[in-house]
Write a protein that holds these residues in place. Sequence first.
Motif, mmCIF file in Angstrom:
data_model
loop_
_atom_site.group_PDB
_atom_site.id
_atom_site.type_symbol
_atom_site.label_atom_id
_atom_site.label_comp_id
_atom_site.label_asym_id
_atom_site.label_seq_id
_atom_site.Cartn_x
_atom_site.Cartn_y
_atom_site.Cartn_z
ATOM 1 N N ALA A 236 0.821 -1.208 0.000
ATOM 2 C CA ALA A 236 0.000 0.000 0.000
ATOM 3 C C ALA A 236 0.858 1.261 0.000
ATOM 4 N N LEU A 237 1.842 1.345 0.887
ATOM 5 C CA LEU A 237 2.702 2.525 0.947
ATOM 6 C C LEU A 237 3.679 2.558 -0.215
ATOM 7 N N LEU A 238 4.207 1.398 -0.569
ATOM 8 C CA LEU A 238 5.169 1.334 -1.666
ATOM 9 C C LEU A 238 4.534 1.750 -2.988
ATOM 10 N N ASP A 239 3.299 1.326 -3.219
ATOM 11 C CA ASP A 239 2.614 1.690 -4.460
ATOM 12 C C ASP A 239 2.447 3.200 -4.574
ATOM 13 N N GLN A 240 2.115 3.853 -3.451
ATOM 14 C CA GLN A 240 1.976 5.312 -3.484
ATOM 15 C C GLN A 240 3.319 5.968 -3.771
ATOM 16 N N ALA A 241 4.375 5.448 -3.139
ATOM 17 C CA ALA A 241 5.704 6.030 -3.357
ATOM 18 C C ALA A 241 6.109 5.915 -4.821
ATOM 19 N N ILE A 242 5.853 4.784 -5.431
ATOM 20 C CA ILE A 242 6.241 4.567 -6.825
ATOM 21 C C ILE A 242 5.409 5.433 -7.766
ATOM 22 N N SER A 243 4.126 5.618 -7.438
ATOM 23 C CA SER A 243 3.236 6.384 -8.320
ATOM 24 C C SER A 243 3.527 7.885 -8.285
ATOM 25 N N GLY A 244 4.174 8.353 -7.207
ATOM 26 C CA GLY A 244 4.476 9.776 -7.099
ATOM 27 C C GLY A 244 3.270 10.638 -6.800
ATOM 28 N N THR A 245 2.251 10.050 -6.200
ATOM 29 C CA THR A 245 1.050 10.787 -5.833
ATOM 30 C C THR A 245 1.019 11.007 -4.325
ATOM 31 N N SER A 246 0.136 11.879 -3.887
ATOM 32 C CA SER A 246 0.011 12.155 -2.456
ATOM 33 C C SER A 246 -1.262 11.527 -1.907
ATOM 34 N N SER A 247 -1.302 11.394 -0.589
ATOM 35 C CA SER A 247 -2.502 10.930 0.094
ATOM 36 C C SER A 247 -2.535 11.555 1.480
ATOM 37 N N THR A 248 -3.632 11.400 2.168
ATOM 38 C CA THR A 248 -3.712 11.912 3.536
ATOM 39 C C THR A 248 -3.127 10.895 4.504
ATOM 40 N N LEU A 249 -2.480 11.387 5.528
ATOM 41 C CA LEU A 249 -2.025 10.551 6.639
ATOM 42 C C LEU A 249 -2.615 11.109 7.915
ATOM 43 N N GLU A 250 -3.108 10.232 8.764
ATOM 44 C CA GLU A 250 -3.738 10.637 10.014
ATOM 45 C C GLU A 250 -3.070 9.907 11.172
ATOM 46 N N PHE A 251 -2.627 10.688 12.154
ATOM 47 C CA PHE A 251 -2.000 10.143 13.356
ATOM 48 C C PHE A 251 -2.890 10.521 14.536
ATOM 49 N N SER A 252 -3.290 9.558 15.331
ATOM 50 C CA SER A 252 -4.260 9.859 16.378
ATOM 51 C C SER A 252 -4.010 9.062 17.647
ATOM 52 N N TYR A 253 -4.519 9.633 18.746
ATOM 53 C CA TYR A 253 -4.650 8.944 20.032
ATOM 54 C C TYR A 253 -6.097 9.113 20.461
ATOM 55 N N THR A 254 -6.749 8.026 20.867
ATOM 56 C CA THR A 254 -8.161 8.087 21.204
ATOM 57 C C THR A 254 -8.429 7.361 22.510
ATOM 58 N N ILE A 255 -9.029 8.093 23.464
ATOM 59 C CA ILE A 255 -9.491 7.469 24.706
ATOM 60 C C ILE A 255 -10.948 7.058 24.546
ATOM 61 N N ASN A 256 -11.759 7.995 24.062
ATOM 62 C CA ASN A 256 -13.143 7.693 23.708
ATOM 63 C C ASN A 256 -13.618 8.744 22.718
ATOM 64 N N THR A 257 -14.898 8.777 22.433
ATOM 65 C CA THR A 257 -15.447 9.684 21.420
ATOM 66 C C THR A 257 -15.155 11.149 21.733
ATOM 67 N N ASN A 258 -15.143 11.508 23.008
ATOM 68 C CA ASN A 258 -14.990 12.902 23.405
ATOM 69 C C ASN A 258 -13.598 13.234 23.926
ATOM 70 N N LYS A 259 -12.670 12.304 23.825
ATOM 71 C CA LYS A 259 -11.312 12.522 24.318
ATOM 72 C C LYS A 259 -10.321 11.950 23.298
ATOM 73 N N SER A 260 -9.774 12.825 22.481
ATOM 74 C CA SER A 260 -8.875 12.343 21.436
ATOM 75 C C SER A 260 -7.995 13.467 20.917
ATOM 76 N N LEU A 261 -6.941 13.083 20.246
ATOM 77 C CA LEU A 261 -6.048 14.010 19.546
ATOM 78 C C LEU A 261 -5.776 13.418 18.169
ATOM 79 N N THR A 262 -6.010 14.214 17.121
ATOM 80 C CA THR A 262 -5.830 13.733 15.758
ATOM 81 C C THR A 262 -5.095 14.775 14.931
ATOM 82 N N LEU A 263 -3.998 14.380 14.326
ATOM 83 C CA LEU A 263 -3.295 15.240 13.362
ATOM 84 C C LEU A 263 -3.486 14.637 11.977
#
Length: 313
Positions: A236-263
Amino acid sequence: MARATGARAQLAAAFETTYGTAPASSYTKMPFARAALGSEQPLLSSELLGYGRDPLAPVLDAVTADGSVTVPIDLEAFGIWLKGAFGAPTTSGTTNFTHTFKTGASSLPSMSIEVGLPEVPHFAMYKGCMVDTLGWSMARSGLVTAEVGLVAQAEAKANATAAGTPSAVTLERFGAFQGAVKQGGNALANIVSADIRYANGLDRVETIRADGLIDGIDPGIASLTGSITARFSDTALLDQAISGTSSTLEFSYTINTNKSLTLTAHAVWLPRPRISIDGPGGVQATFDWQASLPSSGTGNMATIVLKNQRATY
């Protein structure tokens, strides 16, 4: 005579109304694991001749104040560092609040940060602090902390605190096991580790002043980079690297629905990595990614969403 210990150290922070002027109140007691803030004023050796082989007295140079603090990634206090790095958020909600920070702000707030050692006593107030870098690492286990790189204007030392009685935060930390990485909205499997590094590219305004301090700090071109190390089980990651296209990346920590951090980085580019087999164990690939504005050239490079029970930042 009392000796200073890290266990008794204190750190308080408040946002400034005027750059380089410490507020008289509204400080927050900040949790931290390490503080390496400081100022230095080097000596310039004399170049003058005619007085023999022994040198003349040195001359003081300009003052430089900067450093870093290591802080927990938690639900409440971490939002103060996010505000320093990205500017004030847009907040919605009534009981459960959603704070949305975005990259690309034309101006950033400055802070006054006091580091105190009450046994000595020694209290150092760093005025005109701005967040230059912010980064953290994600893994399966371990403590979740971030390193905040700061550039300051000046350091003022005193025998008593100038922060008054700082307000306390409710400390609720994220755990490493609560982390997740997604690509294009889909969870990425077999991620061993991830690094996130944001930089504001701060530029010191080094004008001529009688006190040797900088005149201010201007934000430069920002950058958002990092790396992802994955067990090689799909392409999945290698195919994107070879194609030279971009995609979204999301990094998160989640305790529950109302307690989270997402970049969320909205346009991430991957280089084609070298995949080496180093023995009989699992094969891993590391992708050193870079984020940018979306291809449309509009919007922002990244969005950070913090959900908690704090009403404002």
